[in-house]
Design a protein around this motif. Structure first.
Motif, PDB file in Angstrom:
ATOM      1  N   LEU A  15     -29.924   1.998  60.256  1.00 34.23           N
ATOM      2  CA  LEU A  15     -30.465   3.127  59.526  1.00 34.23           C
ATOM      3  C   LEU A  15     -31.974   2.972  59.458  1.00 34.23           C
ATOM      4  CD1 LEU A  15     -29.986   5.647  57.785  1.00 34.23           C
ATOM      5  CD2 LEU A  15     -29.772   4.126  55.819  1.00 34.23           C
ATOM      6  N   ILE A  16     -32.688   3.969  59.928  1.00 41.54           N
ATOM      7  CA  ILE A  16     -34.142   3.918  59.906  1.00 41.54           C
ATOM      8  C   ILE A  16     -34.635   5.045  59.005  1.00 41.54           C
ATOM      9  CG2 ILE A  16     -36.248   4.098  61.279  1.00 41.54           C
ATOM     10  CD1 ILE A  16     -34.527   3.135  63.682  1.00 41.54           C
ATOM     11  N   LEU A  17     -35.416   4.674  58.004  1.00 40.59           N
ATOM     12  CA  LEU A  17     -35.946   5.653  57.072  1.00 40.59           C
ATOM     13  C   LEU A  17     -37.458   5.669  57.160  1.00 40.59           C
ATOM     14  CD1 LEU A  17     -33.780   4.685  53.968  1.00 40.59           C
ATOM     15  CD2 LEU A  17     -33.357   6.529  55.593  1.00 40.59           C
ATOM     16  N   ASP A  18     -38.034   6.857  57.171  1.00 34.39           N
ATOM     17  CA  ASP A  18     -39.480   6.972  57.138  1.00 34.39           C
ATOM     18  C   ASP A  18     -39.998   6.530  55.778  1.00 34.39           C
ATOM     19  OD1 ASP A  18     -39.690   7.999  59.714  1.00 34.39           O
ATOM     20  OD2 ASP A  18     -39.348  10.050  59.028  1.00 34.39           O
ATOM     21  N   SER A  19     -41.290   6.411  55.650  1.00 35.65           N
ATOM     22  CA  SER A  19     -41.902   6.072  54.369  1.00 35.65           C
ATOM     23  C   SER A  19     -41.434   7.068  53.314  1.00 35.65           C
ATOM     24  CB  SER A  19     -43.423   6.126  54.476  1.00 35.65           C
ATOM     25  OG  SER A  19     -43.873   5.161  55.388  1.00 35.65           O
ATOM     26  N   PRO A  20     -41.210   6.595  52.084  1.00 35.33           N
ATOM     27  CA  PRO A  20     -40.697   7.491  51.051  1.00 35.33           C
ATOM     28  C   PRO A  20     -41.761   8.456  50.555  1.00 35.33           C
ATOM     29  CG  PRO A  20     -41.238   5.386  50.080  1.00 35.33           C
ATOM     30  CD  PRO A  20     -41.418   5.241  51.571  1.00 35.33           C
ATOM     31  N   SER A  21     -41.293   9.587  50.076  1.00 31.13           N
ATOM     32  CA  SER A  21     -42.177  10.475  49.333  1.00 31.13           C
ATOM     33  C   SER A  21     -41.713  10.423  47.884  1.00 31.13           C
ATOM     34  CB  SER A  21     -42.133  11.902  49.881  1.00 31.13           C
ATOM     35  OG  SER A  21     -40.853  12.466  49.688  1.00 31.13           O
ATOM     36  N   GLU A  22     -42.629  10.689  46.974  1.00 36.83           N
ATOM     37  CA  GLU A  22     -42.305  10.574  45.556  1.00 36.83           C
ATOM     38  C   GLU A  22     -41.803  11.883  44.999  1.00 36.83           C
ATOM     39  OE1 GLU A  22     -45.066   8.394  43.014  1.00 36.83           O
ATOM     40  OE2 GLU A  22     -44.722   9.907  41.469  1.00 36.83           O
ATOM     41  N   LEU A  23     -40.731  11.794  44.208  1.00 38.11           N
ATOM     42  CA  LEU A  23     -40.217  12.926  43.462  1.00 38.11           C
ATOM     43  C   LEU A  23     -40.382  12.618  41.979  1.00 38.11           C
ATOM     44  CD1 LEU A  23     -36.830  13.534  45.330  1.00 38.11           C
ATOM     45  CD2 LEU A  23     -38.979  14.786  45.627  1.00 38.11           C
ATOM     46  N   THR A  53     -35.972  15.973  49.804  1.00 35.00           N
ATOM     47  CA  THR A  53     -36.355  16.700  51.011  1.00 35.00           C
ATOM     48  C   THR A  53     -36.224  15.825  52.253  1.00 35.00           C
ATOM     49  OG1 THR A  53     -38.656  16.063  50.644  1.00 35.00           O
ATOM     50  CG2 THR A  53     -37.951  18.206  49.760  1.00 35.00           C
ATOM     51  N   GLN A  54     -35.858  14.546  52.043  1.00 31.19           N
ATOM     52  CA  GLN A  54     -35.645  13.604  53.143  1.00 31.19           C
ATOM     53  C   GLN A  54     -34.696  12.528  52.624  1.00 31.19           C
ATOM     54  OE1 GLN A  54     -39.844  12.559  53.604  1.00 31.19           O
ATOM     55  NE2 GLN A  54     -39.439  10.540  52.721  1.00 31.19           N
ATOM     56  N   SER A  55     -34.437  11.506  53.411  1.00 30.61           N
ATOM     57  CA  SER A  55     -33.439  10.499  53.041  1.00 30.61           C
ATOM     58  C   SER A  55     -33.946   9.397  52.130  1.00 30.61           C
ATOM     59  CB  SER A  55     -32.863   9.852  54.301  1.00 30.61           C
ATOM     60  OG  SER A  55     -32.147  10.811  55.029  1.00 30.61           O
ATOM     61  N   PHE A  56     -35.251   9.257  51.957  1.00 30.86           N
ATOM     62  CA  PHE A  56     -35.793   8.154  51.168  1.00 30.86           C
ATOM     63  C   PHE A  56     -36.881   8.666  50.243  1.00 30.86           C
ATOM     64  CE2 PHE A  56     -37.987   3.719  51.586  1.00 30.86           C
ATOM     65  CZ  PHE A  56     -37.545   3.371  50.319  1.00 30.86           C
ATOM     66  N   HIS A  57     -36.674   8.460  48.938  1.00 34.39           N
ATOM     67  CA  HIS A  57     -37.647   8.891  47.934  1.00 34.39           C
ATOM     68  C   HIS A  57     -37.816   7.821  46.870  1.00 34.39           C
ATOM     69  CE1 HIS A  57     -38.054  13.120  49.090  1.00 34.39           C
ATOM     70  NE2 HIS A  57     -36.748  13.142  49.280  1.00 34.39           N
ATOM     71  N   THR A  58     -39.021   7.769  46.316  1.00 31.44           N
ATOM     72  CA  THR A  58     -39.216   7.060  45.063  1.00 31.44           C
ATOM     73  C   THR A  58     -39.135   8.134  43.981  1.00 31.44           C
ATOM     74  OG1 THR A  58     -41.626   7.274  45.195  1.00 31.44           O
ATOM     75  CG2 THR A  58     -40.635   5.230  46.053  1.00 31.44           C
ATOM     76  N   ALA A 112     -23.115  18.231  52.413  1.00 27.60           N
ATOM     77  CA  ALA A 112     -22.032  17.258  52.368  1.00 27.60           C
ATOM     78  C   ALA A 112     -22.293  16.165  53.391  1.00 27.60           C
ATOM     79  CB  ALA A 112     -20.697  17.936  52.655  1.00 27.60           C
ATOM     80  N   GLY A 113     -22.182  14.919  52.968  1.00 30.71           N
ATOM     81  CA  GLY A 113     -22.374  13.787  53.853  1.00 30.71           C
ATOM     82  C   GLY A 113     -23.791  13.241  53.903  1.00 30.71           C
ATOM     83  N   ASP A 114     -24.737  13.945  53.289  1.00 29.24           N
ATOM     84  CA  ASP A 114     -26.115  13.441  53.261  1.00 29.24           C
ATOM     85  C   ASP A 114     -26.181  12.132  52.482  1.00 29.24           C
ATOM     86  OD1 ASP A 114     -27.025  15.601  54.663  1.00 29.24           O
ATOM     87  OD2 ASP A 114     -28.104  16.516  52.990  1.00 29.24           O
ATOM     88  N   VAL A 115     -27.029  11.225  52.929  1.00 32.36           N
ATOM     89  CA  VAL A 115     -27.270   9.964  52.239  1.00 32.36           C
ATOM     90  C   VAL A 115     -28.717   9.965  51.777  1.00 32.36           C
ATOM     91  CG1 VAL A 115     -27.401   7.460  52.499  1.00 32.36           C
ATOM     92  CG2 VAL A 115     -25.569   8.732  53.619  1.00 32.36           C
ATOM     93  N   VAL A 116     -28.921   9.646  50.501  1.00 30.11           N
ATOM     94  CA  VAL A 116     -30.269   9.585  49.948  1.00 30.11           C
ATOM     95  C   VAL A 116     -30.454   8.234  49.296  1.00 30.11           C
ATOM     96  CG1 VAL A 116     -31.899  10.608  48.319  1.00 30.11           C
ATOM     97  CG2 VAL A 116     -30.291  12.065  49.526  1.00 30.11           C
ATOM     98  N   TYR A 117     -31.524   7.541  49.656  1.00 24.63           N
ATOM     99  CA  TYR A 117     -31.869   6.254  49.069  1.00 24.63           C
ATOM    100  C   TYR A 117     -32.990   6.494  48.071  1.00 24.63           C
ATOM    101  CZ  TYR A 117     -33.148   1.357  48.674  1.00 24.63           C
ATOM    102  OH  TYR A 117     -33.402   0.114  48.193  1.00 24.63           O
ATOM    103  N   LEU A 118     -32.766   6.073  46.820  1.00 24.51           N
ATOM    104  CA  LEU A 118     -33.748   6.273  45.751  1.00 24.51           C
ATOM    105  C   LEU A 118     -34.222   4.930  45.217  1.00 24.51           C
ATOM    106  CD1 LEU A 118     -31.856   9.050  43.745  1.00 24.51           C
ATOM    107  CD2 LEU A 118     -33.608   9.370  45.514  1.00 24.51           C
TER     108      LEU A 118
END
Length: 104
Positions: A16-24, A35-40, A60-66
């Motif tokens: 799994l490759i995630l781009d740099s996180p954006s902050e929410l 808006t993407q798979s990786f957020h702070t 459905a099926g989306d994965v989000v890393y927080l």
């Protein structure tokens, strides 16, 4: 070191490759919209603690890393509120490295 420097192009076990996180920032109603798979995630108005009760959008099926955006503020993911259900029915606090610093 800035959080964005720590998480640049995160790779988990080479699959799994995630781009740099954006902050929410949690809204006044307790929601975020990924808006993407990786957020702070940060608290509303930089409060010491805040509850995340709704994750809007996605499919459905989306994965989000927080992960926490700031180690001095606590973001609590609230089980059973609106559309958030955790596997064991517990609430979780985000850490700088993700939920409680655990491996998944």
């Amino acid at each position: 070191m800035a959080i964005r420097e720590v998480y640049t192009d995160l790779r988990l076990k080479g699959k799994l490759i995630l781009d740099s996180p954006s902050e929410l920032t949690i809204s006044s109603g307790g929601a975020i919209t990924p808006t993407q798979s990786f957020h702070t995630v940060d608290t509303y108005e930089d409060a010491a603690s805040d509850e995340l009760t709704t994750i809007s959008g996605g499919n459905a099926g989306d994965v989000v890393y927080l992960a926490a955006a700031n180690g001095a503020r606590t973001v609590v993911i609230k089980h059973g509120s609106d559309n958030i259900v955790t596997a064991d029915g517990a609430d979780y606090s985000l850490a700088l490295g993700g939920i409680g610093g655990r491996e998944w």
